[in-house]
Design a protein around this motif. Structure first.
Motif, PDB file in Angstrom:
ATOM      1  N   LYS A 172     115.989   5.766 -74.958  1.00  0.00           N
ATOM      2  CA  LYS A 172     116.870   6.529 -75.845  1.00  0.00           C
ATOM      3  C   LYS A 172     116.237   7.858 -76.261  1.00  0.00           C
ATOM      4  CE  LYS A 172     117.262   3.339 -78.975  1.00  0.00           C
ATOM      5  NZ  LYS A 172     117.740   2.650 -80.188  1.00  0.00           N
ATOM      6  N   ILE A 173     115.041   8.147 -75.752  1.00  0.00           N
ATOM      7  CA  ILE A 173     114.315   9.362 -76.153  1.00  0.00           C
ATOM      8  C   ILE A 173     114.428  10.421 -75.055  1.00  0.00           C
ATOM      9  CG2 ILE A 173     112.105  10.302 -76.886  1.00  0.00           C
ATOM     10  CD1 ILE A 173     111.309   7.489 -77.709  1.00  0.00           C
ATOM     11  N   LEU A 174     114.693  11.639 -75.453  1.00  0.00           N
ATOM     12  CA  LEU A 174     114.833  12.752 -74.524  1.00  0.00           C
ATOM     13  C   LEU A 174     113.771  13.806 -74.795  1.00  0.00           C
ATOM     14  CD1 LEU A 174     118.711  13.185 -74.747  1.00  0.00           C
ATOM     15  CD2 LEU A 174     117.438  12.049 -72.910  1.00  0.00           C
ATOM     16  N   LYS A 175     113.235  14.373 -73.716  1.00  0.00           N
ATOM     17  CA  LYS A 175     112.316  15.510 -73.818  1.00  0.00           C
ATOM     18  C   LYS A 175     113.136  16.790 -73.710  1.00  0.00           C
ATOM     19  CE  LYS A 175     108.589  15.576 -71.459  1.00  0.00           C
ATOM     20  NZ  LYS A 175     107.641  15.538 -70.312  1.00  0.00           N
ATOM     21  N   VAL A 176     112.993  17.636 -74.693  1.00  0.00           N
ATOM     22  CA  VAL A 176     113.755  18.884 -74.721  1.00  0.00           C
ATOM     23  C   VAL A 176     112.772  20.054 -74.781  1.00  0.00           C
ATOM     24  CG1 VAL A 176     115.541  20.204 -75.913  1.00  0.00           C
ATOM     25  CG2 VAL A 176     115.573  17.696 -75.982  1.00  0.00           C
ATOM     26  N   SER A 177     112.992  21.065 -73.933  1.00  0.00           N
ATOM     27  CA  SER A 177     112.119  22.235 -73.947  1.00  0.00           C
ATOM     28  C   SER A 177     112.943  23.490 -73.709  1.00  0.00           C
ATOM     29  CB  SER A 177     111.025  22.092 -72.869  1.00  0.00           C
ATOM     30  OG  SER A 177     111.591  21.962 -71.580  1.00  0.00           O
ATOM     31  N   TRP A 178     112.392  24.617 -74.148  1.00  0.00           N
ATOM     32  CA  TRP A 178     113.038  25.911 -73.944  1.00  0.00           C
ATOM     33  C   TRP A 178     111.965  26.973 -73.785  1.00  0.00           C
ATOM     34  CZ3 TRP A 178     113.202  22.827 -78.182  1.00  0.00           C
ATOM     35  CH2 TRP A 178     112.545  23.260 -79.320  1.00  0.00           C
ATOM     36  N   GLU A 179     112.336  28.115 -73.288  1.00  0.00           N
ATOM     37  CA  GLU A 179     111.345  29.113 -72.882  1.00  0.00           C
ATOM     38  C   GLU A 179     111.023  30.130 -73.972  1.00  0.00           C
ATOM     39  OE1 GLU A 179     112.431  31.562 -69.605  1.00  0.00           O
ATOM     40  OE2 GLU A 179     110.381  31.870 -68.984  1.00  0.00           O
ATOM     41  N   LYS A 180     112.040  30.702 -74.608  1.00  0.00           N
ATOM     42  CA  LYS A 180     111.819  31.780 -75.567  1.00  0.00           C
ATOM     43  C   LYS A 180     111.442  31.203 -76.920  1.00  0.00           C
ATOM     44  CE  LYS A 180     114.986  35.012 -73.292  1.00  0.00           C
ATOM     45  NZ  LYS A 180     116.155  35.894 -73.460  1.00  0.00           N
ATOM     46  N   PHE A 181     110.134  31.269 -77.217  1.00  0.00           N
ATOM     47  CA  PHE A 181     109.650  30.676 -78.458  1.00  0.00           C
ATOM     48  C   PHE A 181     110.122  31.468 -79.674  1.00  0.00           C
ATOM     49  CE2 PHE A 181     105.946  29.497 -75.554  1.00  0.00           C
ATOM     50  CZ  PHE A 181     106.647  28.408 -75.081  1.00  0.00           C
ATOM     51  N   GLY A 182     110.203  32.771 -79.531  1.00  0.00           N
ATOM     52  CA  GLY A 182     110.615  33.597 -80.655  1.00  0.00           C
ATOM     53  C   GLY A 182     112.051  33.333 -81.074  1.00  0.00           C
ATOM     54  N   GLU A 183     112.851  32.833 -80.126  1.00  0.00           N
ATOM     55  CA  GLU A 183     114.241  32.515 -80.413  1.00  0.00           C
ATOM     56  C   GLU A 183     114.440  31.005 -80.292  1.00  0.00           C
ATOM     57  OE1 GLU A 183     116.680  34.766 -77.806  1.00  0.00           O
ATOM     58  OE2 GLU A 183     115.590  36.627 -78.120  1.00  0.00           O
ATOM     59  N   GLY A 184     113.464  30.269 -80.779  1.00  0.00           N
ATOM     60  CA  GLY A 184     113.470  28.822 -80.602  1.00  0.00           C
ATOM     61  C   GLY A 184     114.526  28.103 -81.416  1.00  0.00           C
ATOM     62  N   TYR A 185     114.581  26.794 -81.235  1.00  0.00           N
ATOM     63  CA  TYR A 185     115.566  25.952 -81.887  1.00  0.00           C
ATOM     64  C   TYR A 185     114.930  25.211 -83.063  1.00  0.00           C
ATOM     65  CZ  TYR A 185     118.443  26.709 -77.719  1.00  0.00           C
ATOM     66  OH  TYR A 185     119.173  27.265 -76.713  1.00  0.00           O
ATOM     67  N   THR A 186     115.733  24.946 -84.057  1.00  0.00           N
ATOM     68  CA  THR A 186     115.297  24.132 -85.188  1.00  0.00           C
ATOM     69  C   THR A 186     115.760  22.701 -84.984  1.00  0.00           C
ATOM     70  OG1 THR A 186     117.310  24.547 -86.467  1.00  0.00           O
ATOM     71  CG2 THR A 186     115.485  26.120 -86.725  1.00  0.00           C
ATOM     72  N   ALA A 187     115.206  21.791 -85.781  1.00  0.00           N
ATOM     73  CA  ALA A 187     115.616  20.393 -85.684  1.00  0.00           C
ATOM     74  C   ALA A 187     117.099  20.242 -86.008  1.00  0.00           C
ATOM     75  CB  ALA A 187     114.777  19.540 -86.638  1.00  0.00           C
ATOM     76  N   GLU A 188     117.581  21.024 -86.977  1.00  0.00           N
ATOM     77  CA  GLU A 188     119.002  20.950 -87.347  1.00  0.00           C
ATOM     78  C   GLU A 188     119.902  21.412 -86.199  1.00  0.00           C
ATOM     79  OE1 GLU A 188     116.636  22.243 -89.093  1.00  0.00           O
ATOM     80  OE2 GLU A 188     116.510  20.858 -90.797  1.00  0.00           O
ATOM     81  N   ARG A 189     119.469  22.489 -85.510  1.00  0.00           N
ATOM     82  CA  ARG A 189     120.265  23.011 -84.397  1.00  0.00           C
ATOM     83  C   ARG A 189     120.316  22.009 -83.247  1.00  0.00           C
ATOM     84  NH1 ARG A 189     124.455  25.273 -82.125  1.00  0.00           N
ATOM     85  NH2 ARG A 189     123.999  26.637 -80.333  1.00  0.00           N
ATOM     86  N   LEU A 190     119.177  21.385 -82.933  1.00  0.00           N
ATOM     87  CA  LEU A 190     119.143  20.399 -81.855  1.00  0.00           C
ATOM     88  C   LEU A 190     119.994  19.183 -82.205  1.00  0.00           C
ATOM     89  CD1 LEU A 190     115.368  20.521 -80.860  1.00  0.00           C
ATOM     90  CD2 LEU A 190     117.304  21.482 -79.602  1.00  0.00           C
ATOM     91  N   ARG A 191     119.933  18.763 -83.452  1.00  0.00           N
ATOM     92  CA  ARG A 191     120.736  17.615 -83.870  1.00  0.00           C
ATOM     93  C   ARG A 191     122.231  17.912 -83.709  1.00  0.00           C
ATOM     94  NH1 ARG A 191     119.817  13.175 -87.084  1.00  0.00           N
ATOM     95  NH2 ARG A 191     117.691  13.872 -87.518  1.00  0.00           N
ATOM     96  N   GLU A 192     122.609  19.163 -84.039  1.00  0.00           N
ATOM     97  CA  GLU A 192     124.007  19.577 -83.900  1.00  0.00           C
ATOM     98  C   GLU A 192     124.450  19.555 -82.439  1.00  0.00           C
ATOM     99  OE1 GLU A 192     126.759  23.590 -84.634  1.00  0.00           O
ATOM    100  OE2 GLU A 192     124.680  23.513 -85.325  1.00  0.00           O
ATOM    101  N   LEU A 193     123.591  20.046 -81.532  1.00  0.00           N
ATOM    102  CA  LEU A 193     123.947  20.105 -80.119  1.00  0.00           C
ATOM    103  C   LEU A 193     124.071  18.708 -79.510  1.00  0.00           C
ATOM    104  CD1 LEU A 193     121.656  23.077 -79.005  1.00  0.00           C
ATOM    105  CD2 LEU A 193     124.148  23.092 -79.111  1.00  0.00           C
ATOM    106  N   PHE A 194     123.102  17.831 -79.823  1.00  0.00           N
ATOM    107  CA  PHE A 194     123.083  16.524 -79.171  1.00  0.00           C
ATOM    108  C   PHE A 194     124.058  15.538 -79.810  1.00  0.00           C
ATOM    109  CE2 PHE A 194     119.242  18.298 -77.458  1.00  0.00           C
ATOM    110  CZ  PHE A 194     119.111  17.700 -76.210  1.00  0.00           C
ATOM    111  N   SER A 195     124.504  15.812 -81.035  1.00  0.00           N
ATOM    112  CA  SER A 195     125.447  14.904 -81.692  1.00  0.00           C
ATOM    113  C   SER A 195     126.794  14.862 -80.975  1.00  0.00           C
ATOM    114  CB  SER A 195     125.642  15.326 -83.150  1.00  0.00           C
ATOM    115  OG  SER A 195     126.210  16.625 -83.216  1.00  0.00           O
ATOM    116  N   LYS A 196     127.043  15.822 -80.069  1.00  0.00           N
ATOM    117  CA  LYS A 196     128.282  15.822 -79.307  1.00  0.00           C
ATOM    118  C   LYS A 196     128.341  14.650 -78.332  1.00  0.00           C
ATOM    119  CE  LYS A 196     128.533  20.885 -79.529  1.00  0.00           C
ATOM    120  NZ  LYS A 196     128.525  22.141 -78.731  1.00  0.00           N
ATOM    121  N   PHE A 197     127.181  14.087 -78.003  1.00  0.00           N
ATOM    122  CA  PHE A 197     127.121  13.003 -77.018  1.00  0.00           C
ATOM    123  C   PHE A 197     126.928  11.639 -77.681  1.00  0.00           C
ATOM    124  CE2 PHE A 197     125.636  16.925 -75.159  1.00  0.00           C
ATOM    125  CZ  PHE A 197     126.406  17.012 -74.014  1.00  0.00           C
TER     126      PHE A 197
END
Length: 292
Positions: A172-197
């Motif tokens: 049930k655990i997913l590894k999530v990564s992105w390239e642009k650190f300066g424009e990175g994601y917050t925990a709240e933003r990731l929760r919002e994106l993945f809650s669609k599934f």
């Protein structure tokens, strides 16, 4: 610890042999009455109200602990015995009429006094240790720990991973990564994106910049989100399962090239695949940006 403090007297209780006979219920009742009387909220004009209240609380913690109370009772017995001997010695001194009796008394007194002091010091030392134990126990009482492994939860059991003190299925655990650190994601933003599934149980931002662990509530939700969440086009997400499927678990696909890619995903080329997908996503985002 003040060795001259009588913890029974602090709580307004009888001391000595009478104190040793008191029940835990009687001691607890006396503490509640005394604590209510000396509570700082009821004695705002008394600058020493806090110290008085803490002294009552400390005496109660000692008396309600079985080992500490036994040692304190033993210490009181030693002190009472010393006082009795001192009284007897003073009475004898007043009755003494000869130098011989005085020398005989003085010859034995040092050994007796030394023995009493040694016994008192031994009991006092052990009592201090018990008091320190009680204070440490109450200091740590109620504390909980929640931590995530520094190596992406490696080293836990095959079927579970520990995050925040809750055991979860690695599937049930997913590894999530992105390239642009300066424009990175917050925990709240990731929760919002993945809650669609499906329901998101937790999002753990890793110390390594540009990566996180997302814990879904079910394996189906994790499978649905894998390779699907794209995030922002200018900074796309790479989503991979934390525990890659074994070759036997890989679903049958129609395209041979896709099957070969999935087989490669669970092999030694896992990290290379992650890097190549991230690079493709980055180039696609740049191309789309240029077309605009």
């Amino acid at each position: 610890m003040d060795v001259d403090v009588d913890h029974y007297s602090i709580l307004g209780l009888p001391t000595g042999e009478d104190g040793a006979k008191l029940t835990e219920k009687e001691i607890s009742k006396a503490y509640k009455v005394k604590a209510l009387e000396l509570h700082p909220d009821k004695n705002r004009d008394d600058p020493k109200a806090h110290d008085k209240f803490q002294r009552v609380k400390s005496s109660y913690e000692i008396l309600k602990d079985e080992k500490a109370r036994k040692l304190f009772d033993d210490l009181l017995k030693v002190k009472q015995e010393q006082q009795r001997r001192h009284s007897e010695r003073d009475a004898k001194r007043r009755r003494m009429v000869s130098d011989l009796e005085e020398r005989e008394r003085s010859a034995f007194a040092p050994d007796l006094a030394a023995g009493q002091r040694g016994k008192e010091e031994s009991i006092l030392k052990e009592l201090k240790e018990q008091v320190a134990r009680i204070r440490e126990m109450h200091k740590n009482k109620g504390k909980t720990t929640a931590s995530v492994s520094k190596t992406d939860m490696r080293g836990v059991s095959e079927e579970t991973a520990n995050t925040g003190g809750v055991f979860l299925d690695k599937k049930k655990i997913l590894k999530v990564s992105w390239e642009k650190f300066g424009e990175g994601y917050t925990a709240e933003r990731l929760r919002e994106l993945f809650s669609k599934f499906g329901e998101v149980e937790d999002v753990v931002m890793k110390k390594k910049r540009g990566s996180a662990l997302v814990v879904m509530a079910s394996e189906d939700a994790a499978v649905a989100a894998t390779g699907t969440v794209s995030g922002d086009l200018s900074n796309p997400l790479l989503v991979l399962p934390y525990q890659p499927a074994t070759p036997a678990q890989i679903p049958t696909v129609q395209k041979p090239a896709e099957a070969e890619r999935l087989n490669h995903l669970v092999g030694a080329g896992f990290q290379a695949f992650e890097n190549s997908v991230l690079e493709k996503l980055r180039k696609a985002a740049e191309k789309q940006k240029n077309q605009k």
